[in-house]
Write a protein that holds these residues in place. Structure first.
Motif, mmCIF file in Angstrom:
data_model
loop_
_atom_site.group_PDB
_atom_site.id
_atom_site.type_symbol
_atom_site.label_atom_id
_atom_site.label_comp_id
_atom_site.label_asym_id
_atom_site.label_seq_id
_atom_site.Cartn_x
_atom_site.Cartn_y
_atom_site.Cartn_z
ATOM 1 N N LYS A 154 0.695 -1.214 -0.041
ATOM 2 C CA LYS A 154 -0.094 0.071 0.047
ATOM 3 C C LYS A 154 0.930 1.331 0.074
ATOM 4 N N PHE A 175 0.090 6.512 -3.334
ATOM 5 C CA PHE A 175 -0.271 6.113 -4.989
ATOM 6 C C PHE A 175 0.775 5.058 -5.422
ATOM 7 N N ARG A 187 -5.619 -0.682 -5.386
ATOM 8 C CA ARG A 187 -6.367 -0.790 -6.728
ATOM 9 C C ARG A 187 -6.527 0.373 -7.251
ATOM 10 N N MET A 188 -6.319 0.274 -8.657
ATOM 11 C CA MET A 188 -6.332 1.446 -9.449
ATOM 12 C C MET A 188 -7.470 1.267 -10.495
ATOM 13 N N GLN A 227 -5.875 5.823 -7.848
ATOM 14 C CA GLN A 227 -6.088 4.873 -7.112
ATOM 15 C C GLN A 227 -7.492 4.774 -6.382
ATOM 16 N N THR A 282 -4.202 -3.532 -10.187
ATOM 17 C CA THR A 282 -3.735 -3.460 -8.913
ATOM 18 C C THR A 282 -2.210 -3.104 -8.954
ATOM 19 N N THR A 317 4.567 -3.520 -10.718
ATOM 20 C CA THR A 317 3.833 -2.218 -10.664
ATOM 21 C C THR A 317 4.636 -1.460 -11.918
#
Ligand SMILES: Cc1cc2nc3c(=O)[nH]c(=O)nc-3n(C[C@H](O)[C@H](O)[C@H](O)COP(=O)(O)OP(=O)(O)OC[C@H]3O[C@@H](n4cnc5c(N)ncnc54)[C@H](O)[C@@H]3O)c2cc1C
Length: 578
Positions: free
Chosen positions: A229, A232, A236-237, A284, A321, A347
């Motif tokens: 977490k 930004f 979840r995005m 986000q 995510t 990511t």
């Protein structure tokens, strides 16, 4: 779409019947050499690369065509080198943003309010002609290229379709697999009418993305860190593709390729997709609820700034995510391999998910060719995971560092105040973002520094390799490293002299040893020779002779072609006894 090559699954049975058996394999019936599951960028590139190598492919994708929602938008220098090898770099470079569109990365409070920082980057029309100016930082003929996956995938599909032995089937979902000593059989179900067909091949590659059916049928899991977490890029995005032709004119400081907005209401990343008003915004989400169009519209307006009224239309939306740095526990099981997101999940900071997948495919394709044509040994199959899994761990780790650097930025209270305190706050956040921009986007070390020193195919040299850092690439002639790039006297790139198989370079004075005996090569093993009378190249590679693998990594270097060369070649082909 050309029906000669893109056939839905229901036509596949006839197609199977039409395929001739392979020479010398009358007792074993294969429909093709390799099944590729998944027609994202990695599966398409792999199909094109195998096609170029004369390996027959059946590719199955459960969508109806190439992707329609933009995700990846950064093509690394290394990916562009691979595209150059396939002859499609110029076409990919002509896609996406117009040639004269800057590819800057700019940071804002809100697009119409304060610009905090900006990293200037060249337009794509300059990238080829200015590559020599960037030589110190980016020693390559192919600078990175900013262009959405949306436009790259059709070019890759077209490249795959150049080869009659490569066939792509859309609306075709691979649902089960059976593997035996001689091959793999896939059951394919048409998403149009549910009809089932079977396809048998010598090898099968799962390029079927993060929720990979192939990986789960293999019983394999991702390992690593998930669910991190952050303020930004950690959680979840929502990614929404929208059209706003008037937006460019409202942006402070002029247009850019990526616009990051940071304020106390929300953070967002907006990427220009076509330079003509097509954008994708990533925001986000809080909680598990799907955002409504109204919510997304408000988030776009917040990122732009409510002091201006810019009309926009939503095109498509998806959720994803951020916060993953995951690698599959294994990338191969027998005759089944994983490549791309099925093998690793990033990511997207640093733009590495798809680019790492392209490198997987480039690494695997020539090994499959050697195995299918019989000039390589079984160690080649083992070497794929031995070489690529450490790179997946390396790259997901770099991406996570970039996500931390942007995702944990603390914002002073006064950030948007029109006061001296607000200005000071913007200056200090801007200073970090200027630093961060270079850190995340000027990454020749990440893109060009992949090395396979510990590979079972490589005779590791004594001494230390150059450091493996993100922002600095130090070329090395050590076996396992990417072939260093050199501009030749006539202005051409050394890379254009490399063959599609192995290449033996005679460098500088190496020409004096012309006529070295290459007899005894395994039958069918493609080796070309190139004499490069460049002392610069000789110095850079540190030897008179260099053997390059088909994926442009160094297999061996030395000052004479002798028994050591023979042993190195045999090792690179996976033929040496362990
Ligand atoms: C917002 C965002 C931005 C990103 N930006 C970048 C970037 O700039 N640079 C970068 O390198 N990466 C980026 N990425 C990551 C990149 O999009 C992925 O790494 C890339 O798409 C992976 O390609 P792939 O071919 O492995 O998988 P995918 O693109 O996921 O393709 C898999 C394909 O397999 C098909 N499929 C799935 N299951 C089956 C089945 N059972 N049978 C048949 N077909 C099947 C799917 O329909 C799909 O077409 C980004 C990702 C996101 C979310």
């Amino acid at each position: 779409m050309d029906n000669a090559i893109c056939v839905p699954a229901r036509m596949f049975t006839q197609l199977q019947q039409a395929l001739p058996p392979h020479e010398g394999e009358m007792e074993m019936k294969y429909d093709c050499d390799v099944i590729v599951v998944g027609g994202g960028p990695v599966g398409l590139f792999l199909a094109a690369e195998l096609g170029m190598r004369g390996v027959s492919v059946q590719l199955f994708d459960n969508k109806s065509g190439t992707c329609t929602h933009p995700a990846a938008n950064a093509n690394s220098a290394r990916t562009m080198e691979h595209y150059r090898r396939l002859g499609i770099a110029a076409e990919v470079r002509s896609q996406g943003l117009p040639g004269d569109h800057v590819t800057d990365v700019a940071y804002y409070t809100r697009l119409s309010r304060h610009q905090l920082a900006r990293l200037s980057q060249p337009c794509s029309s300059d990238a080829v002609s200015r590559a020599k100016d960037y030589e110190f930082l980016w020693p390559t003929a192919e600078l990175p290229h900013r262009c959405s996956q949306l436009y790259v995938e059709p070019v890759l599909l077209k490249a795959a379709k150049r080869y009659a032995s490569t066939q792509a089937h859309y609306d075709s979902s691979v649902q089960s697999l059976e593997q035996d000593e001689d091959g793999v059989t896939a059951t394919v179900v048409s998403t149009l009418d549910g009809r089932q067909t079977q396809c048998r091949a010598k090898y099968l590659i799962g390029c079927d993305g993060p929720r990979s059916t192939v990986r789960s049928l293999m019983g394999l899991h991702y390992t690593g860190s998930g669910g991190e977490k952050r303020e930004f890029m950690g959680g979840r995005m929502a990614a929404t593709y929208f059209s706003a032709p008037e937006l460019n004119a409202a942006v402070q400081g002029g247009r850019a390729w990526q616009y990051w907005t940071l304020n106390h209401e929300q953070r967002s990343l907006i990427v220009s997709v076509d330079g003509r008003g097509g954008f994708i915004i990533n925001i986000q989400l809080q909680g598990d609820a799907e955002p409504s169009d109204h919510d997304v519209g408000q988030r776009i307006a917040t990122a732009i700034g409510t002091n201006v009224n810019i009309p926009f239309t939503l095109i498509s939306s998806t959720t994803w995510t951020a916060g993953f740095a995951l690698v599959a526990e294994k990338m191969r099981q027998g005759r089944i391999f994983l490549a791309g997101d099925s093998a690793h999940l990033f990511t997207p900071t640093g733009g590495m998910g798809y680019n790492t997948g392209i490198e997987d495919a480039a690494n695997l394709a020539w090994k499959l060719e050697a195995l299918v044509k019989g000039f390589g040994g079984g160690i080649l199959a083992d070497s794929y995971e031995a070489e690529r899994k450490p790179v997946a761990a390396r790259n997901t780790d770099f991406a996570r560092q970039f996500a931390d650097s942007i995702g944990y930025v603390r914002l002073p209270k006064a950030l948007e105040d029109e006061t001296a305190e607000g200005e000071a706050a913007r200056r200090s956040v801007g200073a970090h973002l200027n630093f961060h921009g270079h850190k995340e986007f000027v990454i020749p070390g990440v893109q060009l520094g992949t090395r396979y020193e510990d590979s079972p195919l490589v005779c590791t040299e004594a001494g230390s390799p150059p450091p493996d850092t993100a922002n600095l690439y130090l070329p090395s002639g050590r076996p396992g490293h990417r072939a260093p790039h050199v501009w030749l006297k006539d202005g051409s790139s050394l890379y254009d002299r490399f063959g599609s198989g192995f290449t033996l370079l005679r460098l500088g004075g190496g020409a004096h040893q012309a006529g070295a005996d290459l007899a005894g090569l395994p039958q069918g093993c493609p080796v070309s020779e190139q004499t490069i009378a460049s002392e610069e190249a000789r110095d850079l590679y540190g030897a008179d002779f260099v053997l390059l693998r088909p994926d442009q990594h160094i297999a061996w270097r030395g000052n004479r072609i002798d028994a050591e060369f023979g042993r190195a070649l045999s090792k690179s082909l996976g033929l040496a006894k362990p």
